[in-house]
Enzyme design. Sequence first.
Site, mmCIF file in Angstrom:
data_model
loop_
_atom_site.group_PDB
_atom_site.id
_atom_site.type_symbol
_atom_site.label_atom_id
_atom_site.label_comp_id
_atom_site.label_asym_id
_atom_site.label_seq_id
_atom_site.Cartn_x
_atom_site.Cartn_y
_atom_site.Cartn_z
ATOM 1 N N ASP A 30 0.980 -1.343 0.547
ATOM 2 C CA ASP A 30 0.410 -0.002 -0.351
ATOM 3 C C ASP A 30 0.529 1.412 -0.174
ATOM 4 O OD1 ASP A 30 -1.967 1.144 0.229
ATOM 5 O OD2 ASP A 30 -2.916 1.159 2.165
ATOM 6 N N GLY A 31 0.128 2.206 -0.692
ATOM 7 C CA GLY A 31 0.824 3.642 -0.455
ATOM 8 C C GLY A 31 1.264 4.036 -1.911
ATOM 9 N N ASN A 32 0.854 3.111 -2.951
ATOM 10 C CA ASN A 32 2.156 3.872 -4.494
ATOM 11 C C ASN A 32 1.199 5.376 -4.354
ATOM 12 O OD1 ASN A 32 2.961 1.574 -4.215
ATOM 13 N ND2 ASN A 32 0.895 0.412 -6.149
ATOM 14 N N ARG A 34 -0.152 7.719 -2.672
ATOM 15 C CA ARG A 34 1.220 8.764 -1.610
ATOM 16 C C ARG A 34 2.152 8.912 -2.343
ATOM 17 N NH1 ARG A 34 -1.138 6.329 3.206
ATOM 18 N NH2 ARG A 34 -1.873 4.461 1.984
ATOM 19 N N HIS A 47 2.263 3.580 -9.018
ATOM 20 C CA HIS A 47 1.808 1.405 -9.029
ATOM 21 C C HIS A 47 2.917 1.066 -9.875
ATOM 22 C CE1 HIS A 47 -2.205 1.906 -7.589
ATOM 23 N NE2 HIS A 47 -2.424 3.000 -8.584
ATOM 24 N N SER A 75 -7.480 -5.604 -4.728
ATOM 25 C CA SER A 75 -8.863 -5.929 -3.864
ATOM 26 C C SER A 75 -10.134 -5.861 -4.705
ATOM 27 C CB SER A 75 -8.805 -5.458 -3.016
ATOM 28 O OG SER A 75 -9.394 -4.027 -3.588
ATOM 29 N N TRP A 79 -11.664 -2.096 -7.794
ATOM 30 C CA TRP A 79 -12.596 -2.019 -8.576
ATOM 31 C C TRP A 79 -13.844 -0.100 -8.349
ATOM 32 C CZ3 TRP A 79 -12.191 -4.791 -13.087
ATOM 33 C CH2 TRP A 79 -12.005 -6.389 -12.172
ATOM 34 N N LEU A 141 10.331 -20.448 -5.232
ATOM 35 C CA LEU A 141 10.014 -20.227 -4.623
ATOM 36 C C LEU A 141 8.544 -19.981 -4.696
ATOM 37 C CD1 LEU A 141 9.545 -17.074 -2.039
ATOM 38 C CD2 LEU A 141 9.445 -15.845 -4.316
ATOM 39 N N ARG A 198 1.831 -4.537 5.742
ATOM 40 C CA ARG A 198 0.913 -3.552 5.781
ATOM 41 C C ARG A 198 2.132 -2.952 5.503
ATOM 42 N NH1 ARG A 198 -4.868 -2.538 4.953
ATOM 43 N NH2 ARG A 198 -4.672 -0.351 3.422
ATOM 44 N N ARG A 204 -4.994 -1.871 8.706
ATOM 45 C CA ARG A 204 -5.931 -2.263 8.681
ATOM 46 C C ARG A 204 -5.970 -4.074 8.047
ATOM 47 N NH1 ARG A 204 -7.589 2.871 6.779
ATOM 48 N NH2 ARG A 204 -7.707 2.482 4.325
HETATM 49 C C1 IPE Z 1 -5.012 -2.993 -0.241
HETATM 50 O O1 IPE Z 1 -5.268 -1.341 -0.566
HETATM 51 C C2 IPE Z 1 -5.042 -3.779 -1.175
HETATM 52 C C3 IPE Z 1 -4.676 -3.409 -2.151
HETATM 53 C C4 IPE Z 1 -3.450 -3.447 -1.376
HETATM 54 C C5 IPE Z 1 -4.104 -4.238 -3.517
HETATM 55 P P1 IPE Z 1 -6.032 -0.877 -0.307
HETATM 56 O O2 IPE Z 1 -5.642 1.413 -0.663
HETATM 57 O O3 IPE Z 1 -7.267 -0.782 -1.342
HETATM 58 O O4 IPE Z 1 -7.027 -0.526 0.648
HETATM 59 P P2 IPE Z 1 -8.091 0.702 1.702
HETATM 60 O O5 IPE Z 1 -8.869 0.729 1.055
HETATM 61 O O6 IPE Z 1 -7.201 1.569 1.961
HETATM 62 O O7 IPE Z 1 -8.206 -0.529 2.808
HETATM 63 C C1 IPE Z 2 -1.595 -0.200 -3.725
HETATM 64 O O1 IPE Z 2 -1.663 1.026 -3.617
HETATM 65 C C2 IPE Z 2 -2.018 -0.304 -4.794
HETATM 66 C C3 IPE Z 2 -3.126 -0.792 -5.300
HETATM 67 C C4 IPE Z 2 -4.356 -0.753 -4.317
HETATM 68 C C5 IPE Z 2 -3.588 -1.519 -6.072
HETATM 69 P P1 IPE Z 2 -2.702 2.356 -2.927
HETATM 70 O O2 IPE Z 2 -3.152 3.186 -4.623
HETATM 71 O O3 IPE Z 2 -3.974 1.867 -3.285
HETATM 72 O O4 IPE Z 2 -1.742 3.510 -2.613
HETATM 73 P P2 IPE Z 2 -2.490 4.753 -1.861
HETATM 74 O O5 IPE Z 2 -2.824 4.341 -0.652
HETATM 75 O O6 IPE Z 2 -3.804 5.808 -2.298
HETATM 76 O O7 IPE Z 2 -1.539 5.944 -1.574
HETATM 77 MG MG MG Z 3 -3.786 2.310 -0.717
#
Ligand code: IPE
Ligand code: IPE
Ligand code: MG
Length: 260
Positions: A30-32, A34, A47, A75, A79, A141, A198, A204
């Site tokens: 997560d965090g791509n 931002r 991404h 996830s 969508w 792996l 995470r 979460r």
């Molecule tokens: C969870 O991240 C799904 C993936 C990393 C693929 P999200 O960024 O979608 O999660 P929420 O919506 O903040 O909980």
């Molecule tokens: C996770 O990064 C990648 C996917 C859910 C596909 P996000 O796109 O959720 O990045 P933030 O949370 O908005 O920074």
């Molecule tokens: Mg996210």
Amino acid sequence: MKTPQSKNDLPDTDIPSVASIPRHVAIIMDGNGRWAQKRGLPRVAGHKAGVETVRTVIQSCAEKGIEVVTLFAFSSENWRRPKKEVTLLMSLFLAALQREVKKLHKNGVQLRIVGDVSAFDNKIQEQIKKSEELTKNNKTLILNIAANYGGQWDITEAVKALANQVESGDLKAEDITSELIKQNLTMCDLPEPDLFIRTGGEQRISNFLIWQLAYSELYFTDTLWPDFDRQAFEDALTSFAGRQRRFGHTGEQIEKMKNA
Ligand code: IPE
Ligand code: IPE
Ligand code: MG
């Protein structure tokens, strides 16, 4: 509710593992978005940068002798994002599969896509089939990519399969055990995650592996996924190695088992 009365009622998987290296690591990448926004770039740039981290982590896992790594890529709720971002994520997913699969195969990586892949377009579904087929006998792996995955979906599918068996008379409802549910989940042939990571600062599960994380060690870091480098992964492994996994036992019991 029935509770197990003695140790003998508990399945083997409840016996603690004292290994300092996890067999299975599961990661919410997560965090791509931002990461990109901080640089004034479109979210998709994050991404793209994240794919590089995926490579690094897979390599580190192979080097460390980790057997399974599961990465949450998309996830069942993603969508809901703007159509443009979903489309870009899909094309990035397809391009990464096409580009990386030969290298993964050469490195002995077995690729599996877990999730409801029927929602993806035909081109992606074909590439998934081809990639899984090519790498299915690899042993270095196991790499699970969770795509259109949801923990609730996984459990629902397992329950449906069992309900069908009850309906056809092959199974009695009273014979349903947690072990049987587990045997009907995706990845049922693999050890459950020892370590969950995470990135991105949120604490979460976001409908990732709900059942399978029951006894995983949880590790949250503020580092955004594209910045999660070798050292950051190493830090997570060090944290894991310092934990005492008790699986319901007392700390004293665990120490005794370790020294036996
Ligand atoms: C969870 O991240 C799904 C993936 C990393 C693929 P999200 O960024 O979608 O999660 P929420 O919506 O903040 O909980
Ligand atoms: C996770 O990064 C990648 C996917 C859910 C596909 P996000 O796109 O959720 O990045 P933030 O949370 O908005 O920074
Ligand atoms: Mg996210």
